[in-house]
Design a protein around this motif. Structure first.
Motif, PDB file in Angstrom:
ATOM      1  N   SER A 132      30.822  68.810 -55.225  1.00 18.49           N
ATOM      2  CA  SER A 132      29.421  68.518 -55.527  1.00 18.49           C
ATOM      3  C   SER A 132      29.047  69.339 -56.750  1.00 18.49           C
ATOM      4  CB  SER A 132      28.511  68.805 -54.341  1.00 18.49           C
ATOM      5  OG  SER A 132      28.618  70.134 -53.939  1.00 18.49           O
ATOM      6  N   VAL A 133      28.241  68.730 -57.587  1.00 25.55           N
ATOM      7  CA  VAL A 133      27.869  69.351 -58.863  1.00 25.55           C
ATOM      8  C   VAL A 133      26.350  69.430 -58.955  1.00 25.55           C
ATOM      9  CG1 VAL A 133      28.041  69.226 -61.386  1.00 25.55           C
ATOM     10  CG2 VAL A 133      29.922  68.368 -59.962  1.00 25.55           C
ATOM     11  N   GLN A 134      25.861  70.645 -59.133  1.00 22.89           N
ATOM     12  CA  GLN A 134      24.435  70.855 -59.372  1.00 22.89           C
ATOM     13  C   GLN A 134      24.260  71.215 -60.841  1.00 22.89           C
ATOM     14  OE1 GLN A 134      21.373  70.766 -57.302  1.00 22.89           O
ATOM     15  NE2 GLN A 134      20.908  70.605 -59.479  1.00 22.89           N
ATOM     16  N   SER A 135      23.680  70.287 -61.592  1.00 23.11           N
ATOM     17  CA  SER A 135      23.537  70.488 -63.040  1.00 23.11           C
ATOM     18  C   SER A 135      22.104  70.829 -63.418  1.00 23.11           C
ATOM     19  CB  SER A 135      23.943  69.218 -63.797  1.00 23.11           C
ATOM     20  OG  SER A 135      25.293  68.922 -63.583  1.00 23.11           O
ATOM     21  N   TYR A 136      21.992  71.516 -64.534  1.00 26.01           N
ATOM     22  CA  TYR A 136      20.695  71.873 -65.115  1.00 26.01           C
ATOM     23  C   TYR A 136      20.750  71.613 -66.615  1.00 26.01           C
ATOM     24  CZ  TYR A 136      20.351  74.697 -60.821  1.00 26.01           C
ATOM     25  OH  TYR A 136      20.336  75.123 -59.516  1.00 26.01           O
ATOM     26  N   SER A 137      19.590  71.281 -67.180  1.00 24.19           N
ATOM     27  CA  SER A 137      19.468  71.173 -68.640  1.00 24.19           C
ATOM     28  C   SER A 137      18.426  72.176 -69.109  1.00 24.19           C
ATOM     29  CB  SER A 137      19.002  69.771 -69.060  1.00 24.19           C
ATOM     30  OG  SER A 137      19.936  68.789 -68.684  1.00 24.19           O
ATOM     31  N   GLN A 185      22.561  68.554 -69.322  1.00 23.19           N
ATOM     32  CA  GLN A 185      23.351  69.008 -68.179  1.00 23.19           C
ATOM     33  C   GLN A 185      24.374  70.061 -68.613  1.00 23.19           C
ATOM     34  OE1 GLN A 185      24.178  66.258 -65.130  1.00 23.19           O
ATOM     35  NE2 GLN A 185      22.749  64.737 -65.842  1.00 23.19           N
ATOM     36  N   ASN A 186      23.942  70.967 -69.488  1.00 23.33           N
ATOM     37  CA  ASN A 186      24.866  71.942 -70.079  1.00 23.33           C
ATOM     38  C   ASN A 186      25.241  73.079 -69.126  1.00 23.33           C
ATOM     39  OD1 ASN A 186      25.301  74.552 -71.972  1.00 23.33           O
ATOM     40  ND2 ASN A 186      26.056  72.676 -72.955  1.00 23.33           N
ATOM     41  N   MET A 187      24.485  73.211 -68.028  1.00 25.17           N
ATOM     42  CA  MET A 187      24.783  74.271 -67.051  1.00 25.17           C
ATOM     43  C   MET A 187      25.054  73.618 -65.707  1.00 25.17           C
ATOM     44  SD  MET A 187      21.601  76.643 -68.247  1.00 25.17           S
ATOM     45  CE  MET A 187      20.536  75.215 -68.378  1.00 25.17           C
ATOM     46  N   HIS A 188      26.032  74.151 -64.979  1.00 29.00           N
ATOM     47  CA  HIS A 188      26.285  73.571 -63.658  1.00 29.00           C
ATOM     48  C   HIS A 188      26.966  74.561 -62.715  1.00 29.00           C
ATOM     49  CE1 HIS A 188      30.137  71.669 -65.591  1.00 29.00           C
ATOM     50  NE2 HIS A 188      30.329  72.941 -65.311  1.00 29.00           N
ATOM     51  N   GLU A 189      26.823  74.245 -61.428  1.00 28.60           N
ATOM     52  CA  GLU A 189      27.516  74.957 -60.363  1.00 28.60           C
ATOM     53  C   GLU A 189      28.320  73.899 -59.617  1.00 28.60           C
ATOM     54  OE1 GLU A 189      24.864  77.097 -57.781  1.00 28.60           O
ATOM     55  OE2 GLU A 189      26.463  78.450 -57.122  1.00 28.60           O
ATOM     56  N   ILE A 190      29.586  74.218 -59.309  1.00 28.40           N
ATOM     57  CA  ILE A 190      30.483  73.205 -58.752  1.00 28.40           C
ATOM     58  C   ILE A 190      31.057  73.721 -57.442  1.00 28.40           C
ATOM     59  CG2 ILE A 190      32.584  71.857 -59.156  1.00 28.40           C
ATOM     60  CD1 ILE A 190      32.025  72.231 -62.179  1.00 28.40           C
ATOM     61  N   PHE A 191      30.905  72.937 -56.384  1.00 30.32           N
ATOM     62  CA  PHE A 191      31.343  73.333 -55.037  1.00 30.32           C
ATOM     63  C   PHE A 191      32.472  72.411 -54.575  1.00 30.32           C
ATOM     64  CE2 PHE A 191      27.418  75.753 -54.206  1.00 30.32           C
ATOM     65  CZ  PHE A 191      26.551  75.170 -55.119  1.00 30.32           C
ATOM     66  N   SER A 192      33.489  72.977 -53.917  1.00 28.04           N
ATOM     67  CA  SER A 192      34.471  72.111 -53.255  1.00 28.04           C
ATOM     68  C   SER A 192      33.866  71.671 -51.920  1.00 28.04           C
ATOM     69  CB  SER A 192      35.786  72.850 -53.028  1.00 28.04           C
ATOM     70  OG  SER A 192      35.594  74.001 -52.227  1.00 28.04           O
ATOM     71  N   GLU A 193      34.088  70.416 -51.585  1.00 27.49           N
ATOM     72  CA  GLU A 193      33.504  69.845 -50.363  1.00 27.49           C
ATOM     73  C   GLU A 193      34.637  69.348 -49.464  1.00 27.49           C
ATOM     74  OE1 GLU A 193      30.310  69.531 -49.525  1.00 27.49           O
ATOM     75  OE2 GLU A 193      29.329  70.157 -51.401  1.00 27.49           O
ATOM     76  N   ASP A 194      34.617  69.744 -48.214  1.00 29.41           N
ATOM     77  CA  ASP A 194      35.539  69.184 -47.210  1.00 29.41           C
ATOM     78  C   ASP A 194      37.008  69.443 -47.531  1.00 29.41           C
ATOM     79  OD1 ASP A 194      33.181  68.101 -46.114  1.00 29.41           O
ATOM     80  OD2 ASP A 194      33.399  66.316 -47.366  1.00 29.41           O
ATOM     81  N   GLY A 195      37.308  70.523 -48.249  1.00 24.88           N
ATOM     82  CA  GLY A 195      38.714  70.821 -48.524  1.00 24.88           C
ATOM     83  C   GLY A 195      38.912  71.250 -49.963  1.00 24.88           C
ATOM     84  N   PRO A 196      40.167  71.553 -50.339  1.00 28.37           N
ATOM     85  CA  PRO A 196      40.431  71.917 -51.735  1.00 28.37           C
ATOM     86  C   PRO A 196      40.070  70.763 -52.672  1.00 28.37           C
ATOM     87  CG  PRO A 196      42.332  72.372 -50.332  1.00 28.37           C
ATOM     88  CD  PRO A 196      41.383  71.548 -49.517  1.00 28.37           C
TER      89      PRO A 196
END
Ligand SMILES: [Fe+2]
Length: 272
Positions: A132-137, A185-196
């Motif tokens: 999942s990707v949470q982006s910000y501009s 969307q130059n900034m983001h946080e990226i999460f692994s979901e349900d596994g690698p």
């Protein structure tokens, strides 16, 4: 599909015959080099055409094309630092003065902290698992009213700036790649979901020393200020971010790339 250059330079197919026969990741690498080469004098039309073709090639990539070691993708359950080592593995495929091509592998339940890509373009393609990707501009200051602007200018809020928070998206291998630009969307946080999870990342220009501009392009980390409620906020999507040091629970180890060698291609000078 062959596309033609739109500028006055020597006419040339975007997909060159010598590249069509190459492994997909080599085609991607060579096209990325041509797309993002900063002294190429591309017109905007040419850049957009190259970029679009690069994007469609990236959407076809798989871990098999990269000869990715399946052990790197093994699901060992929820991440445990004492057992698993680094939460994130970095694999560099190619880098020159203008572009970096790499893979990030996230263990189950970890995240790449919220970070930026100063002045950079990026293409992110999930090749394993789900993220999942949470982006910000960055929010343009013209959109702020005087009350909010003065609040942000206060010394107590040093390092704080407004940003547009985009809807969080879940992305799997079957989804098209995410894109970011210097303005979007130059900034983001990226999460692994349900596994690698693993994703291919193409970034231009690269982080680090920029020899062309004589600057250091550092990666900065941020945190969202919560709860944030300012009655004069111009939009519900607006939030405030604050600059923070690199989070202590985030670090990367490195793995060697063992897929087809990526170079700038026949007829191109390798700058790396
Ligand atoms: Fe990133």
């Amino acid at each position: 599909m062959f596309l033609r250059r739109q500028d006055s330079r020597q006419e040339e197919d975007f997909a060159r015959p010598q590249d069509i026969m190459a492994p997909l990741i080599q085609q991607i690498g060579r096209l990325a080099v041509r797309t993002f080469k900063r002294d190429s004098q591309h017109t905007p039309v040419t850049f957009n055409s190259l970029y679009d073709q690069l994007y469609s090639l990236v959407n076809r990539i798989t871990p098999e094309e990269l000869n990715l070691d399946v052990k790197l993708l093994t699901d060992r359950g929820p991440y445990d630092a004492s057992r698993d080592g680094a939460p994130v593995t970095y694999m560099q495929l190619y880098e020159d003065n203008d572009v970096t091509i790499c893979v990030f592998i996230l263990k189950r339940g970890v995240r790449l902290p919220l970070h930026d890509h100063p002045g950079m373009f990026g293409i992110l393609k999930v090749i394993h698992g789900v993220v999942s990707v949470q982006s910000y501009s960055h929010f343009t200051s013209e959109s702020l009213d005087s009350k909010l602007q003065s609040l942000l200018n206060a010394k107590t809020l040093n390092g704080v700036f407004p940003a547009t928070k985009h809807p969080k998206v879940k992305i799997s291998t079957s989804d098209p790649a995410c894109r970011l630009s210097p303005d979007t969307q130059n900034m983001h946080e990226i999460f692994s979901e349900d596994g690698p999870a693993a994703f291919l990342d193409i970034l231009s220009p690269p982080y680090g020393t920029d020899k062309r501009l004589g600057i250091e392009r550092d990666c900065h980390y941020y945190q969202e200020l919560e709860p944030f409620r300012v009655s004069s906020a111009p939009s519900n999507d607006m939030t405030l971010l604050i600059s923070i040091p690199s989070p202590s629970d985030f670090w990367c180890d490195q793995a060697d790339y063992e897929g087809p060698v990526i170079d700038s291609g026949p007829g191109e000078q390798d700058q790396s």
